[in-house]
Design a protein around this motif. Structure first.
Motif, short mmCIF file in Angstrom:
data_model
loop_
_atom_site.label_atom_id
_atom_site.label_comp_id
_atom_site.label_asym_id
_atom_site.label_seq_id
_atom_site.Cartn_x
_atom_site.Cartn_y
_atom_site.Cartn_z
N ARG A 88 4.42 74.00 24.17
CA ARG A 88 3.60 72.87 23.72
C ARG A 88 4.46 71.64 23.44
O ARG A 88 4.02 70.51 23.67
N VAL A 89 5.69 71.83 22.99
CA VAL A 89 6.60 70.71 22.79
C VAL A 89 6.98 70.12 24.16
O VAL A 89 7.02 68.89 24.32
N GLU B 235 -3.22 51.35 22.97
CA GLU B 235 -3.84 52.18 21.92
C GLU B 235 -4.66 53.30 22.56
O GLU B 235 -4.70 54.42 22.03
N SER B 236 -5.31 53.01 23.68
CA SER B 236 -6.10 54.03 24.37
C SER B 236 -5.22 55.20 24.83
O SER B 236 -5.65 56.35 24.81
N GLU B 237 -3.98 54.92 25.21
CA GLU B 237 -3.06 55.97 25.62
C GLU B 237 -2.61 56.80 24.42
O GLU B 237 -2.51 58.03 24.51
N ARG B 238 -2.34 56.13 23.31
CA ARG B 238 -1.97 56.86 22.09
C ARG B 238 -3.10 57.79 21.66
O ARG B 238 -2.88 58.94 21.30
N ALA B 239 -4.33 57.25 21.68
CA ALA B 239 -5.50 58.04 21.29
C ALA B 239 -5.70 59.22 22.24
O ALA B 239 -6.00 60.34 21.80
N ALA B 240 -5.52 58.97 23.54
CA ALA B 240 -5.68 60.05 24.52
C ALA B 240 -4.63 61.13 24.32
O ALA B 240 -4.95 62.33 24.39
N LEU B 241 -3.40 60.73 24.04
CA LEU B 241 -2.33 61.69 23.78
C LEU B 241 -2.71 62.59 22.60
O LEU B 241 -2.64 63.81 22.69
N HIS B 242 -3.15 61.97 21.54
CA HIS B 242 -3.56 62.70 20.34
C HIS B 242 -4.72 63.65 20.66
O HIS B 242 -4.67 64.85 20.35
N ASP B 243 -5.75 63.13 21.31
CA ASP B 243 -6.95 63.92 21.59
C ASP B 243 -6.68 65.07 22.55
O ASP B 243 -7.17 66.18 22.35
N VAL B 244 -5.91 64.80 23.59
CA VAL B 244 -5.61 65.83 24.59
C VAL B 244 -4.84 66.97 23.93
O VAL B 244 -5.18 68.15 24.11
N ARG C 23 -6.65 70.56 23.57
CA ARG C 23 -6.15 71.60 24.48
C ARG C 23 -5.41 72.72 23.75
O ARG C 23 -5.43 73.86 24.19
N PHE C 24 -4.76 72.38 22.64
CA PHE C 24 -3.99 73.39 21.93
C PHE C 24 -4.65 73.85 20.64
O PHE C 24 -4.08 74.65 19.90
N GLY C 25 -5.86 73.36 20.35
CA GLY C 25 -6.61 73.81 19.18
C GLY C 25 -5.90 73.53 17.87
O GLY C 25 -5.83 74.39 16.99
N LEU C 26 -5.38 72.32 17.71
CA LEU C 26 -4.59 71.95 16.54
C LEU C 26 -5.42 71.16 15.53
O LEU C 26 -6.40 70.52 15.91
N ASP C 27 -4.97 71.17 14.29
CA ASP C 27 -5.57 70.28 13.30
C ASP C 27 -4.80 68.95 13.32
O ASP C 27 -3.86 68.78 14.10
N GLU C 28 -5.20 68.01 12.48
CA GLU C 28 -4.58 66.68 12.49
C GLU C 28 -3.08 66.73 12.19
O GLU C 28 -2.29 66.08 12.86
N ARG C 29 -2.71 67.51 11.18
CA ARG C 29 -1.30 67.61 10.79
C ARG C 29 -0.48 68.22 11.92
O ARG C 29 0.58 67.71 12.29
N GLN C 30 -0.97 69.30 12.49
CA GLN C 30 -0.25 69.95 13.58
C GLN C 30 -0.13 69.03 14.80
O GLN C 30 0.91 69.01 15.45
#
Length: 158
Positions: free
Chosen positions: A27-28, A46-55, A59-66
């Motif tokens: 995942r790293v 900003e759209s790329e940052r948001a997409a990175l976060h959302d993807v 995809r990895f089933g993470l919470d906000e902190r993770q």
């Protein structure tokens, strides 16, 4: 005392205090590859940052902190890498064919987050797909599918 011992053992295992993902965690490698896509054209929207976060979160089933930790670990890994082989080799060893194709799909999601595929982004996805063993046909099919998705408001058509 136990926290100090946990941090010490984490450091020995390659897991930092702000980075709870092991150095060899695929995942790293995925996050680092996606960060390199975000940064490749020299303009981080900003759209790329948001997409990175959302993807990554989805995809990895993470919470906000993770998710934040994974993005930071990916940034650190990307800053240390010489080329994309550093990530794709880990991904190829860790993922089956479907997982590697999903990785290419994730890259296209980042590329098209701002509404257009920049030439440099397209080139990195092509090289990464080759290194991951994803066929040209599948890479192009994934690109077309992601490109056909509705664009966010304000995104540039390309």
């Amino acid at each position: 005392m136990f926290d100090a011992l946990r941090h010490f053992l984490g450091d020995l295992a390659g897991v930092g205090e702000a980075d709870h993902f092991a150095v060899d965690d695929y995942r790293v490698a995925a996050a680092a590859l996606l960060v390199s896509i975000v940064n490749i054209d020299g303009v981080v929207e900003e759209s790329e940052r948001a997409a990175l976060h959302d993807v990554l979160k989805t995809r990895f089933g993470l919470d906000e902190r993770q998710t934040a930790e994974l993005i930071e670990a990916g940034r650190n890994r990307e800053a240390e890498a010489v080329d994309i082989y550093a990530y794709t080799s880990v991904l190829k060893r860790s993922l089956d064919a479907a997982g590697r194709a999903e990785m290419v799909e994730m890259m296209w999601e980042i590329v098209f987050a701002d509404g257009a595929a920049h030439e440099l982004e397209d080139n990195v996805v092509w090289r990464a797909a080759e290194l991951l063993g994803v066929s040209t046909r599948e890479r192009v099919d994934l690109k077309r599918r992601i490109a056909a998705r509705p664009r966010p408001v304000g995104a540039v058509e390309g």
